[in-house]
Design an enzyme around this catalytic site. Sequence first.
Site, mmCIF file in Angstrom:
data_model
loop_
_atom_site.group_PDB
_atom_site.id
_atom_site.type_symbol
_atom_site.label_atom_id
_atom_site.label_comp_id
_atom_site.label_asym_id
_atom_site.label_seq_id
_atom_site.Cartn_x
_atom_site.Cartn_y
_atom_site.Cartn_z
ATOM 1 N N ARG A 125 -2.912 6.195 -0.196
ATOM 2 C CA ARG A 125 -3.367 6.285 1.431
ATOM 3 C C ARG A 125 -2.604 7.159 1.890
ATOM 4 O O ARG A 125 -3.414 8.301 2.447
ATOM 5 C CB ARG A 125 -3.116 4.813 2.120
ATOM 6 N N ASP B 139 -6.715 -2.900 -7.550
ATOM 7 C CA ASP B 139 -7.401 -3.529 -6.313
ATOM 8 C C ASP B 139 -7.661 -4.989 -6.750
ATOM 9 O O ASP B 139 -7.671 -5.026 -8.110
ATOM 10 C CB ASP B 139 -8.809 -2.849 -6.129
ATOM 11 N N ARG C 193 -6.357 12.008 -6.431
ATOM 12 C CA ARG C 193 -7.395 10.957 -6.237
ATOM 13 C C ARG C 193 -8.720 11.840 -6.008
ATOM 14 O O ARG C 193 -9.955 11.301 -5.828
ATOM 15 C CB ARG C 193 -7.128 9.766 -5.378
ATOM 16 N N TYR D 227 -15.171 -12.241 -0.641
ATOM 17 C CA TYR D 227 -15.968 -11.157 -1.001
ATOM 18 C C TYR D 227 -17.248 -11.780 -1.981
ATOM 19 O O TYR D 227 -18.322 -11.031 -1.703
ATOM 20 C CB TYR D 227 -15.026 -10.317 -1.937
ATOM 21 N N ARG E 94 0.748 -1.131 -0.014
ATOM 22 C CA ARG E 94 -0.060 0.034 0.104
ATOM 23 C C ARG E 94 0.975 1.158 -0.108
ATOM 24 O O ARG E 94 0.521 2.321 0.409
ATOM 25 C CB ARG E 94 -1.104 0.039 1.141
#
Length: 348
Positions: free
Chosen positions: A39, A84, A48, A159, A35
């Site tokens: 972030r 992702d 973003r 998921y 990551r």
Amino acid sequence: MTDAVPSPHPGLAESPFLLAARGQEPAHTPVWYMRQAGRSLPEYLAVREGIGMLESCMDADLVTEITLQPVRRYGVDAAIFFSDIVLPLKAVGVDLDIKAGVGPVVASPVRTLDDVAAIPDLTPEHVPYISQAVRQLVAELGATPLIGFAGAPFTVASYLVEGGPSKEHAKTKAMMFGAPDVWDALMRKIAGIAAAYLRIQVEAGASAVQLFDSWAGALTPADYRASVMPHSQRVLAAAGELGVPRIHFGVGTSNLLGLMGEAGADVVGVDWRTPLEQAIPLVGDRAVQGNLDPTLVFAPTEVMTRRAAEVVEAGRRAKGHIFNLGHGVIPSTDPGQLMALTDFVHGC
């Protein structure tokens, strides 16, 4: 833009990251951060702003910029492709979205064999922006390798079955235990998509791959071996045919590290819960990656670097060691601390 893949940069032959991943002797301990592309970086938040996560992942120019940002700022030894793990599902038409503060949410969870059959296989035509972004990145990165990645079958399946994030994975395990035919079909489907996704990245120029099995720690070794490992093996075997190093990482997997190595990894990622000196004998004749506690970047710098030195020293006993955090960068991390950590590890 031409579709031609740039020839590998000659400097990649001396890449500390690639040398360590292959069990060879690098000039210094290589470091990158899960990551790292986003972030906590103010430049990431700026580009973003107002753009959804999946929308960002489908914009080749934006993916290129975000992936490059931590390389520019920190001088890390590898870039990790910004994307992702559910993007391939979105690309083939699964109705899902990433909701802020929640994570991936699937509109119609998978329950039956018909549900599995309705999920198309992934082809390069589904993700032209991925190939374009990788080509742009390898041209910009030069001697710094790019790591491609995919979600491992169990984590992606969780998921799809749960409909979103879950702490217990109760519905996922219920399918695994109670509907093995549906489970096997779903895992084969996801493994095929993951293998294709990694191939697309490598054929466009990625120098290594990482398979993320974030939720595998919810499994016992027996259940992992019987119901999950064969499908991860398929993905990693397909990646192995491409000739690039393969990293296999999961969270809370101290009881699975040996099996995750056997599944086909060249490098086994170790989270912060398991000391490297304990993990190294478990993974066999393989390199390790990790594993500083991500919260230590919030401690005083001298405390952080002292603990990092312990990780580096423990890693010297492995076939190869790639320094990383034991999980992803926490969003509120001070980039200055990661800069200091990178410089420290390089100087060890």
